[in-house]
Design a protein around this motif. Sequence first.
Motif, PDB file in Angstrom:
ATOM      1  N   HIS A  94       0.824  -1.214   0.000  1.00 36.14           N
ATOM      2  CA  HIS A  94       0.000   0.000   0.000  1.00 36.14           C
ATOM      3  C   HIS A  94       0.859   1.266   0.000  1.00 36.14           C
ATOM      4  O   HIS A  94       0.422   2.325  -0.454  1.00 36.14           O
ATOM      5  N   ALA A 154       1.865   1.468  -3.822  1.00 37.40           N
ATOM      6  CA  ALA A 154       0.832   1.171  -4.823  1.00 37.40           C
ATOM      7  C   ALA A 154       0.586   2.316  -5.801  1.00 37.40           C
ATOM      8  O   ALA A 154       0.365   2.065  -7.001  1.00 37.40           O
ATOM      9  N   PRO A 155       0.631   3.597  -5.363  1.00 34.90           N
ATOM     10  CA  PRO A 155       0.396   4.688  -6.319  1.00 34.90           C
ATOM     11  C   PRO A 155       1.431   4.756  -7.440  1.00 34.90           C
ATOM     12  O   PRO A 155       1.165   5.343  -8.488  1.00 34.90           O
ATOM     13  N   HIS A 156       2.609   4.137  -7.241  1.00 37.09           N
ATOM     14  CA  HIS A 156       3.682   4.207  -8.239  1.00 37.09           C
ATOM     15  C   HIS A 156       3.632   3.034  -9.229  1.00 37.09           C
ATOM     16  O   HIS A 156       4.395   3.033 -10.210  1.00 37.09           O
ATOM     17  N   ASN A 186       1.048  -0.574 -10.770  1.00 37.53           N
ATOM     18  CA  ASN A 186      -0.326  -0.947 -11.080  1.00 37.53           C
ATOM     19  C   ASN A 186      -0.631  -2.344 -10.541  1.00 37.53           C
ATOM     20  O   ASN A 186       0.258  -3.040 -10.052  1.00 37.53           O
TER      21      ASN A 186
END
Length: 384
Positions: free
Chosen positions: A335, A338-340, A342
């Motif tokens: 988590h 995760a934004p970096h 997919n």
Amino acid sequence: MTSDPRIGPLALPDTRARRVVEKLLDGSGVTLNGDAPHDLRIFHPDFFSRVLHQGTLGLGEAYMDGWWECDRIDELACRLLRHGLGERARTPSERLMYRLQSGFFNLQSKARAYIVAEAHYDLGNDLFERMLDPTMCYSCGYWKDAATLHQAQLAKLELACRKLELAPGMRVLDIGCGWGSFAEHAARHHGVEVTGITISREQAELARQRCAGLPVEILLQDYRELEGHYDRVVSIGMFEHVGHRNYETYFQTVERLLAEDGLFLLHTIGSNRSVVSADPWFNRYIFPNGVLPSAMHIAKASEQAHLMMEDWQNFGPDYDHTLMAWLANFDTHWHEIAPHYNERTRRMFRYYLSVCAGAFRARHMQLWQVVYSRGRPGRYDAPR
């Protein structure tokens, strides 16, 4: 169509492909849409034909696409390999293509050596920092007396240092230094000077940061370009990228660089069979152009280079524990990064770590530490 636990697995289609898959699984203990942690839950009607036509590549890509799910892929892989599906799961065309390519081309030439770095090791230091332990070792830990991943990795590093009989002031070469794990440990705790080489820009950058203030030099360089003279040489988790066409060159390079009374430690994953092959999914997504050496490959190539084998240790089952610890770290910290990335990358890494753990559990692969000299006099007693 992707997996969705709210919907549940697909009602299995009555097709020839499904019946063939069920027959292959018969006796393995793996059930389609079963309740056991190692059972396959199917979410796409084309899963069966995809796997039959594409083998392990299709199986891995189908998981990345969310076509199937399994609570314990490691146990699934272990059961399938023990059932003998490892080689049958690869299509004849895949095996033939790899052998043709590796026969006509040097897939691990100097010009191609950086491919694996760009595809895997340069993926992102943030990912590996969360998956690995603080040593940043990306190789098998030594769990003989260890209770945690960090303890196992420190034990592995110290075991290698003891096997090399390091002493203050020695010059040490680390071929495939990664993020500087061995270089930092050896310089800090044994007072040696270390030159480490890697083909990964991301690894080199972080290794230099981690080894700042220590007598360590990190170079972005291929092993075939090395010059100099070293009291000790170590290579941990790099030989898997050398390739069968380059084994003799690799050992000849070590022999050329190693002092007359020096020691060389090779730490590598090994294959039970002397075949030139690579799993197509791993070759495409994880370690392009990688191939596992057999004991015969290593012995023959090192003999040609006039290196004397002093010791050979196998602690392959420890890689199962190491990989499962990496998987736990990966799941726990995903988590944060995760934004970096997919969802496909997350599933790719979970599949990779789980399948490898299952393969070592099934004793389908080994982990060897081999110590060499140039024939120095006297007895060598390897620590355990």
